[in-house]
Every structure is written in C-alpha cells, then in structure tokens.
Design an enzyme around this catalytic site. Structure first.
Site, PDB file in Angstrom:
ATOM      1  N   ASP A   1      -1.824   2.218  -7.330  1.00 59.63           N
ATOM      2  CA  ASP A   1      -1.913   1.660  -5.977  1.00 59.63           C
ATOM      3  C   ASP A   1      -1.234   2.559  -4.935  1.00 59.63           C
ATOM      4  O   ASP A   1      -1.044   2.157  -3.795  1.00 59.63           O
ATOM      5  CB  ASP A   1      -1.321   0.237  -5.922  1.00 59.63           C
ATOM      6  CG  ASP A   1       0.185   0.213  -6.183  1.00 59.63           C
ATOM      7  OD1 ASP A   1       0.765   1.287  -6.456  1.00 59.63           O
ATOM      8  OD2 ASP A   1       0.779  -0.877  -6.094  1.00 59.63           O
TER       9      ASP A   1
ATOM     10  N   HIS B   1       1.831   3.821  -5.085  1.00 56.84           N
ATOM     11  CA  HIS B   1       3.285   3.728  -4.927  1.00 56.84           C
ATOM     12  C   HIS B   1       4.008   4.964  -5.441  1.00 56.84           C
ATOM     13  O   HIS B   1       3.548   5.634  -6.369  1.00 56.84           O
ATOM     14  CB  HIS B   1       3.851   2.441  -5.560  1.00 56.84           C
ATOM     15  CG  HIS B   1       3.844   2.389  -7.051  1.00 56.84           C
ATOM     16  ND1 HIS B   1       3.642   1.219  -7.766  1.00 56.84           N
ATOM     17  CD2 HIS B   1       4.051   3.338  -7.993  1.00 56.84           C
ATOM     18  CE1 HIS B   1       3.721   1.466  -9.051  1.00 56.84           C
ATOM     19  NE2 HIS B   1       3.962   2.742  -9.221  1.00 56.84           N
TER      20      HIS B   1
ATOM     21  N   GLU C   1       5.438  -0.375  -2.957  1.00 56.24           N
ATOM     22  CA  GLU C   1       4.077  -0.893  -3.030  1.00 56.24           C
ATOM     23  C   GLU C   1       3.407  -0.797  -1.654  1.00 56.24           C
ATOM     24  O   GLU C   1       4.088  -0.568  -0.645  1.00 56.24           O
ATOM     25  CB  GLU C   1       4.128  -2.343  -3.514  1.00 56.24           C
ATOM     26  CG  GLU C   1       4.786  -2.523  -4.889  1.00 56.24           C
ATOM     27  CD  GLU C   1       3.957  -1.963  -6.051  1.00 56.24           C
ATOM     28  OE1 GLU C   1       3.342  -0.894  -5.905  1.00 56.24           O
ATOM     29  OE2 GLU C   1       3.951  -2.592  -7.117  1.00 56.24           O
TER      30      GLU C   1
END
Ligand code: F6R
Length: 273
Positions: free
Chosen positions: A136, A138, A143
């Site tokens: 994602d 990160h 996040e």
C-alpha cells in the site's frame, strides 16, 4: 533519487548489503535506521555473513528501528524486537544497549513516541536509513494518508498490511495486531541517506507509483522523491512497470560510484554478478 535495478532478489539484497556495509566501514559510529520484513531477512543474512567472513564491525553502531506492533513484547516471536534479535543483533558484534525499537508495551504510548524522537536526536540523527515498501506504499507503518511531516506515533494498520504481514501470524490477517508505533514520514526524511529495497512482482505497481508518480500522502514512499540522498535498489520483477528502466540500468552500468559493485569477493563467492 537514484534507482538501481538488479536481475533478481538475491542480487538486489546483495547490493543493498554491500552498500550498507560500506557506510558502516566509513563511519564506525554510524547511526542506522533499520526495517523488518521478508525483504530484509536476506539483507541481514548477508550482513551477518560479511561480519563472519570479512570482519564487518558493528561495535560502534547505534540502531533505531522504524516500528513495533503495539501490545507485543520483546519475547513475543512476532514482535519486531524479537525479529531483530534473531536476524541481526544476536549474530553480529553489536552492543544490545545501543539497539533501539519503539516499545509497543509502553503504558503511555504518546510519551514513548516523543521519547523515541528525542533519543534519535540525542545521537545526532540517523545517518543511514534502510527501508522496505508495503504493497500500500507504506514506509515504516506510515499507511496511506500519513502526513508527509508526521513524526513517531501510533498508527492503525490497513487491512492490506494485515494481509501482507499475516504469514508471520499463521496466515491469519485477524491475528496481526491492529496498531503499531512507527517513525513518521518526516522522521524518515531527516535521515542523511535513505536506501529502499523492493523485490518481487507484488511490489511492481506500488514502486511505479512511489518513484514515477506524483508525491502524495496516499503513497508514503513517494515522499522519498523529496529526499536529497535516496537510493532505491530493486529487482527486475519489482521494476517491471517503471517507465525509466533503461536509464536506471544505464546508471548502474556507467556511473563511477557504482563501478566497485560490478564485482567483489562475496559476490563471486555467491556466484552473483
Ligand atoms: C517493517 C517496515 C515495513 C516493511 C514493508 C515491506 O519494519 O518498515 O514498511 O518494510 O512492509 O515488508 P516486506 O519486506 O515483508 O514485503
């Protein structure tokens, strides 16, 4: 930002380990920022091998890890403290008291985060930060929508991260802790040099966004485009979607700073080029 592509995950890990070892050799009192995860296992194995075979000396190093799960203590095999002890600290000549991770068991998490930032500052900041990247986008556990100026804090993990990390929890995403303490994107950007390692096809889409896409808090790793000294080392699979691949290959083949990495004793030993 410099992007270096190696043929496969072994060669990428080997180059990352050699670059990191050179930083350790040139600065005995180096302050290292460290990551965990599957990608790093190979990098740490190689650093341990260099310690054994070439006498790579960790005795002057101070380390700060990026993150730790909230609620997991040092003796829990799923904690990042446990991971670091297993994969690196217990296998090289580093002093345990110089190794730091955020304490996921702290009673006052906010105070722990403030204190972690202060401790990093008290050592003069991080000289060399090692990073992986999540599917994602990160870095650490920053996040999507993490502020690009964020500092060490507690953070809720995305379901995607729980899925990515569940192998270490018996394959069940529900067993992955829901929250973690993590250095912020702002904390990471203050490191003097950053090295991100990404391997495998599962990282291809996110690497494209992080390297060649716009800078956005939706992909925390894209903030590295702002860093004055950032190297990305990836394998062909992770690089498969990059538009500038030919140029990145050219850099490794032609830039003088990479020439010494075209061959080397350990690489020969491992049959890599
Ligand atoms: C862990 C960390 C994470 C990982 C990332 C990639 O300390 O900082 O950002 O680096 O999730 O993990 P792997 O290598 O398991 O794909």
């Amino acid at each position: 930002m410099e992007v270096i592509i190696r043929p496969d995950a072994d060669a990428a890990a080997l180059l990352a380990a050699r670059v990191m070892a050179d930083h350790i050799r040139t600065n005995w009192r180096i302050v290292l920022g460290l990551a965990t995860g599957r990608t790093m296992e190979q990098v740490y194995d190689l650093l341990c091998e260099m310690h054994k075979q070439e006498g790579l000396d960790f005795s002057g190093c101070v380390t700060f890890n990026l993150d730790e799960y909230i609620g997991l203590g040092a003796t829990n095999p799923h904690s990042y403290r446990y991971y670091m002890n297993q994969h690196l600290f217990s296998r090289v000549n580093i002093e345990m008291r110089r190794t730091h991770l955020p304490d996921g068991m702290a009673k006052d998490l906010k105070a722990e985060c403030r204190e972690y930032e202060d401790r990093i500052k008290s050592y003069g900041g991080i000289d060399f930060q090692l990073l992986g990247i999540g599917v994602d986008g990160h870095i650490g556990f920053n996040e999507p929508l993490s502020s690009l100026r964020s500092r060490t804090r507690d953070k809720a993990l995305t379901p995607e991260t729980a899925r990515q990390n569940c192998a270490m929890f018996g394959g069940d995403p529900n067993k992955v802790p829901k929250r973690a303490l993590t250095m912020g994107v702002g904390t990471i950007l203050e490191a003097r040099h950053v090295l991100l390692v990404a391997t495998g096809e599962s990282k291809a889409e996110v690497l494209l966004k992080a390297i060649e896409g716009p800078i956005t808090s939706m992909i925390s790793a894209s903030a590295l485009q702002l860093h004055p000294s950032c190297t990305i080392i990836c394998d062909e699979a992770a690089a498969s979607k990059l538009q500038g691949k030919d140029y990145y290959h050219w850099i490794f083949d032609n830039e003088p700073e990479w020439e010494k990495y075209h061959s080397g004793p350990l690489m020969t030993l491992m049959g890599k080029n």
